[in-house]
Write a protein that holds these residues in place. Structure first.
Motif, mmCIF file in Angstrom:
data_model
loop_
_atom_site.group_PDB
_atom_site.id
_atom_site.type_symbol
_atom_site.label_atom_id
_atom_site.label_comp_id
_atom_site.label_asym_id
_atom_site.label_seq_id
_atom_site.Cartn_x
_atom_site.Cartn_y
_atom_site.Cartn_z
ATOM 1 N N ASN A 174 0.676 -1.110 0.175
ATOM 2 C CA ASN A 174 -0.539 -0.279 0.011
ATOM 3 C C ASN A 174 1.000 1.117 0.441
ATOM 4 O O ASN A 174 1.818 1.260 0.576
ATOM 5 C CB ASN A 174 -1.006 -0.172 1.114
ATOM 6 N N ALA A 206 4.575 11.453 0.251
ATOM 7 C CA ALA A 206 3.563 10.569 0.285
ATOM 8 C C ALA A 206 4.491 8.906 -0.945
ATOM 9 O O ALA A 206 5.749 9.216 -1.242
ATOM 10 C CB ALA A 206 2.603 10.871 -1.315
ATOM 11 N N SER A 218 -2.694 4.032 2.327
ATOM 12 C CA SER A 218 -4.410 4.018 1.070
ATOM 13 C C SER A 218 -4.699 2.673 1.255
ATOM 14 O O SER A 218 -3.951 1.545 1.377
ATOM 15 C CB SER A 218 -3.360 4.765 -0.173
ATOM 16 N N ARG A 219 -5.205 2.517 0.281
ATOM 17 C CA ARG A 219 -6.103 1.062 -0.182
ATOM 18 C C ARG A 219 -5.340 0.579 -1.810
ATOM 19 O O ARG A 219 -5.536 -0.383 -2.119
ATOM 20 C CB ARG A 219 -7.396 1.279 -0.555
ATOM 21 N N GLY A 231 0.879 6.029 -3.522
ATOM 22 C CA GLY A 231 0.329 7.575 -2.686
ATOM 23 C C GLY A 231 -0.055 8.201 -3.438
ATOM 24 O O GLY A 231 -0.636 8.833 -4.458
ATOM 25 N N SER A 232 -0.732 9.582 -2.815
ATOM 26 C CA SER A 232 -0.914 10.728 -3.496
ATOM 27 C C SER A 232 -1.021 12.020 -2.323
ATOM 28 O O SER A 232 -1.064 11.986 -0.585
ATOM 29 C CB SER A 232 -2.852 10.606 -3.255
ATOM 30 N N SER A 257 -6.177 13.598 0.096
ATOM 31 C CA SER A 257 -6.460 12.820 2.529
ATOM 32 C C SER A 257 -7.377 11.544 1.587
ATOM 33 O O SER A 257 -7.138 10.875 2.080
ATOM 34 C CB SER A 257 -6.264 13.911 3.046
ATOM 35 N N TRP A 317 -7.547 9.748 -0.951
ATOM 36 C CA TRP A 317 -7.481 8.925 -0.789
ATOM 37 C C TRP A 317 -6.613 7.610 0.272
ATOM 38 O O TRP A 317 -6.748 6.283 -0.221
ATOM 39 C CB TRP A 317 -5.750 8.888 -1.401
ATOM 40 N N TYR A 318 -6.486 8.235 1.333
ATOM 41 C CA TYR A 318 -6.468 7.497 2.584
ATOM 42 C C TYR A 318 -7.346 7.029 2.752
ATOM 43 O O TYR A 318 -8.656 7.201 2.791
ATOM 44 C CB TYR A 318 -5.265 7.621 3.349
ATOM 45 N N LYS A 319 -7.234 5.333 3.345
ATOM 46 C CA LYS A 319 -8.381 4.386 4.127
ATOM 47 C C LYS A 319 -7.731 4.678 6.077
ATOM 48 O O LYS A 319 -8.986 4.681 7.010
ATOM 49 C CB LYS A 319 -8.319 3.034 4.164
#
Length: 123
Positions: free
Chosen positions: A31, A49, A98-99, A103-104, A107, A109-111
């Motif tokens: 991830n 990220a 993230s899922r 990365g990104s 925000s 984008w993240y679980k």
């Protein structure tokens, strides 16, 4: 699933700190991971990220050249090396998973999110 951020503290301008984000409950080696920060009274901002294998990294313009994100998948840990710290870097720093494999700066984008670690830079 838990992300535990650590390494924050009180430092002087120009000093360095290394933040760590240790994951437990599952592996995040596939991830993308990110660091965000939130100064008092402000919104949470993107910092850096990294993709699942560390091959791609992204940085906010404000930290580019001073901060370095890295990861050790064997330890299920992501790091943020912060050099030449400035008072404006003062914030609570959060790590996130993230899922996806990348990365990104977004925000959403993240679980998974850690609890944050406070960095205070005095002038």
């Amino acid at each position: 699933v838990q992300l535990q951020a650590s390494g924050g503290g009180l430092v002087q301008a120009g000093d360095s700190l290394r933040l760590s984000c240790a994951a437990s409950g599952r592996t995040f080696s596939n991830n993308g991971m990110g660091w965000f920060r939130q100064a008092s009274g402000k919104e949470r901002d993107f910092v850096a990220a990294i993709s699942w294998n560390g091959g791609t990294t992204y940085y906010a313009d404000s930290v580019k050249g001073r901060f370095t994100i890295s990861r050790d998948n064997a330890r299920n840990t992501v790091y943020l090396q912060m050099n030449t710290l400035k008072p404006e870097d003062t914030a609570v720093y959060y790590c996130a998973a993230s899922r996806a494999a990348s990365g990104s700066a977004l925000s959403g984008w993240y679980k998974y999110w850690g609890q944050g670690t406070l960095v205070t830079v005095s002038s």
